[in-house]
Write a protein that holds these residues in place. Structure first.
Motif, PDB file in Angstrom:
ATOM      1  N   UNK A 149      -0.610  -7.763  11.985  1.00 19.12           N
ATOM      2  CA  UNK A 149      -1.042  -8.673  10.509  1.00 19.12           C
ATOM      3  C   UNK A 149      -2.085  -7.991  10.907  1.00 19.12           C
ATOM      4  N   UNK A 150      -2.795  -7.705  11.702  1.00 15.43           N
ATOM      5  CA  UNK A 150      -4.211  -7.171  12.389  1.00 15.43           C
ATOM      6  C   UNK A 150      -3.877  -5.982  11.582  1.00 15.43           C
ATOM      7  N   UNK A 151      -2.821  -5.210  12.326  1.00  9.98           N
ATOM      8  CA  UNK A 151      -2.505  -4.218  11.858  1.00  9.98           C
ATOM      9  C   UNK A 151      -2.810  -3.184  10.857  1.00  9.98           C
ATOM     10  N   UNK A 152      -2.315  -4.262   9.518  1.00 10.08           N
ATOM     11  CA  UNK A 152      -1.571  -4.181   8.592  1.00 10.08           C
ATOM     12  C   UNK A 152      -3.351  -3.695   8.007  1.00 10.08           C
ATOM     13  N   UNK A 153      -3.749  -5.193   8.329  1.00 13.55           N
ATOM     14  CA  UNK A 153      -5.428  -5.202   7.637  1.00 13.55           C
ATOM     15  C   UNK A 153      -5.596  -4.354   8.375  1.00 13.55           C
ATOM     16  N   UNK A 154      -5.757  -3.589   9.635  1.00  5.74           N
ATOM     17  CA  UNK A 154      -6.633  -2.685   9.089  1.00  5.74           C
ATOM     18  C   UNK A 154      -6.276  -1.125   8.690  1.00  5.74           C
ATOM     19  N   UNK A 155      -4.700  -1.050   7.972  1.00  7.89           N
ATOM     20  CA  UNK A 155      -4.522  -0.017   7.791  1.00  7.89           C
ATOM     21  C   UNK A 155      -4.798  -0.067   6.023  1.00  7.89           C
ATOM     22  N   UNK A 156      -5.236  -1.073   5.372  1.00 11.12           N
ATOM     23  CA  UNK A 156      -5.495  -1.873   4.460  1.00 11.12           C
ATOM     24  C   UNK A 156      -7.199  -1.486   4.172  1.00 11.12           C
ATOM     25  N   UNK A 157      -7.766  -1.342   5.177  1.00 11.28           N
ATOM     26  CA  UNK A 157      -9.170  -1.150   5.702  1.00 11.28           C
ATOM     27  C   UNK A 157      -9.532   0.671   5.554  1.00 11.28           C
ATOM     28  N   UNK A 158      -8.475   0.894   6.279  1.00 13.84           N
ATOM     29  CA  UNK A 158      -9.107   2.207   6.335  1.00 13.84           C
ATOM     30  C   UNK A 158      -8.264   3.528   5.767  1.00 13.84           C
ATOM     31  N   UNK A 159      -7.632   3.031   4.800  1.00 10.39           N
ATOM     32  CA  UNK A 159      -6.670   4.203   4.255  1.00 10.39           C
ATOM     33  C   UNK A 159      -6.576   3.762   2.534  1.00 10.39           C
ATOM     34  N   UNK A 160      -7.015   4.504   2.341  1.00 11.89           N
ATOM     35  CA  UNK A 160      -6.557   4.795   0.514  1.00 11.89           C
ATOM     36  C   UNK A 160      -4.876   4.933   0.243  1.00 11.89           C
ATOM     37  N   UNK A 161      -4.942   4.243  -1.237  1.00 13.28           N
ATOM     38  CA  UNK A 161      -3.393   4.036  -1.774  1.00 13.28           C
ATOM     39  C   UNK A 161      -3.279   5.963  -2.245  1.00 13.28           C
ATOM     40  N   UNK A 162      -1.505   6.205  -2.182  1.00 16.31           N
ATOM     41  CA  UNK A 162      -1.089   5.749  -1.821  1.00 16.31           C
ATOM     42  C   UNK A 162      -0.674   6.182  -0.220  1.00 16.31           C
ATOM     43  N   UNK A 163      -0.123   4.975   0.809  1.00 12.69           N
ATOM     44  CA  UNK A 163       0.332   4.788   2.287  1.00 12.69           C
ATOM     45  C   UNK A 163       1.314   4.821   2.090  1.00 12.69           C
TER      46      UNK A 163
END
Length: 331
Positions: A149-163
């Motif tokens: 879950x913390x990795x998924x949150x990290x992706x949300x913070x550091x990446x823009x859509x689309x991923x």
């Protein structure tokens, strides 16, 4: 001089076994029987190898001759694996052939493993300053739910859509999700996890062009002009590749000379860096005039609609000669 016998390996244990059978049928049709004898070696899902008379027999193996790994060197002089995906393309089968001291076509154990594992491959090339899209990965083995879950949150913070969320070890776009809403990230990770323990997140590009290059050779290389996949769907997924067949192909791709040369130069560099041998297909994304290396496919498809033989044809090498050249490059 006695003709060499080639053992054509197809089938396998991966989710791409059916594609492998189609590739094999094409090779059987185009094979140069004047130069070589051909033995068909079918790798069944039960992890046994069988000698077949023809590729249609994959549906009924009753009474077919099962062979053991120790028989390989007695039955053929050179192995030609056309086994896409896990175990057939990732160095496992290649290692088996090496233990039996059977020369084989294509990439060796190291390059097969390296190019199959997208996370390791991308990390390796990042160290050589090859431009790629931004990426991150997690290995789910020994991870708690809170880690994921913390990795998924990290992706949300550091990446823009689309991923794009991908299994690190899977071919033919199986298990990949294009995430256009972060609410769907967890579901995408679950889907990828069905295919591999290691999950890769990649930054999507806006309307990227998909460019592919075919390479033939060990030290001296024949590098095709880049070709382009012009997509009907959102991205080149399994259905788009093998069932819908709506993707248009432009060979050569409509590129400026400078971009074409840059792509060919990177192709030569990464092919040697990754210690590739025999043949491979190198894939790129092109966006805003920037070239991004996507992946190296060490056992590209040989179906009617596969890019590798089409690109080589445009480089002046027809299907039959291509197979012969690949066999000659075996070591």
């Amino acid at each position: 001089m006695e003709k060499k016998t080639v053992g054509l390996f197809f089938g396998g244990l991966s989710n791409e076994a059916d594609i492998s059978v189609i590739s094999a049928k094409n090779i059987i049709k185009a094979f140069d029987y004047k130069k070589y004898n051909l033995v068909l070696v079918y790798w069944h899902k039960n992890n046994q190898f069988y000698i077949l008379e023809n590729a249609e027999e994959v549906n009924d193996l009753s009474g077919k001759k099962e062979i053991h790994v120790g028989d390989f060197s007695k039955l053929f002089d050179v192995a030609l694996p056309i086994t896409h995906g896990k175990y057939g393309e990732d160095g496992a089968l290649q290692g088996l052939l090496e233990i039996q001291k059977v020369p084989y076509c294509g990439c060796r154990v190291l390059s097969s493993s390296l190019c199959m594992d997208k996370a390791v491959f991308k990390t390796f090339l990042a160290g050589h300053s090859i431009r790629q899209v931004k990426f991150d990965f997690i290995d789910l083995r020994d991870k708690k739910q809170s880690d994921v879950e913390s990795w998924i949150e990290q992706i949300e913070r550091n990446f823009e859509l689309p991923v794009y969320i991908k299994p690190s070890n899977s071919g033919s776009s199986v298990g990949i999700t294009k995430v256009t809403d972060f609410k769907n990230l967890k579901k995408a990770v679950r889907e990828a996890a069905r295919h591999d323990d290691k999950i890769l997140a990649e930054q999507g590009l806006v309307n990227p062009r998909e460019i592919e290059v075919a390479v033939l050779g060990n030290d001296e290389l024949t590098i095709s002009d880049p070709g382009e996949l012009v997509l009907e769907g959102a991205f080149y997924d399994f259905d788009e590749k093998y069932t819908k067949n709506q993707t248009q192909v432009a060979i050569p791709a409509d590129l400026e000379a400078q971009t074409r040369e840059e792509i060919k130069k990177i192709t030569e560099k990464v092919y040697h860096l990754c210690d590739c041998k025999g043949f491979a297909r190198v894939d790129y994304l092109l966006a805003d005039n920037e070239v991004y290396l996507n992946e190296i496919n060490t056992l590209p498809g040989f179906t009617d609609i596969s890019m590798f033989p089409m690109l080589m044809k445009s480089a002046g090498i027809n299907y039959k000669d291509l197979i012969t050249k690949i066999i000659k490059l075996a070591n």
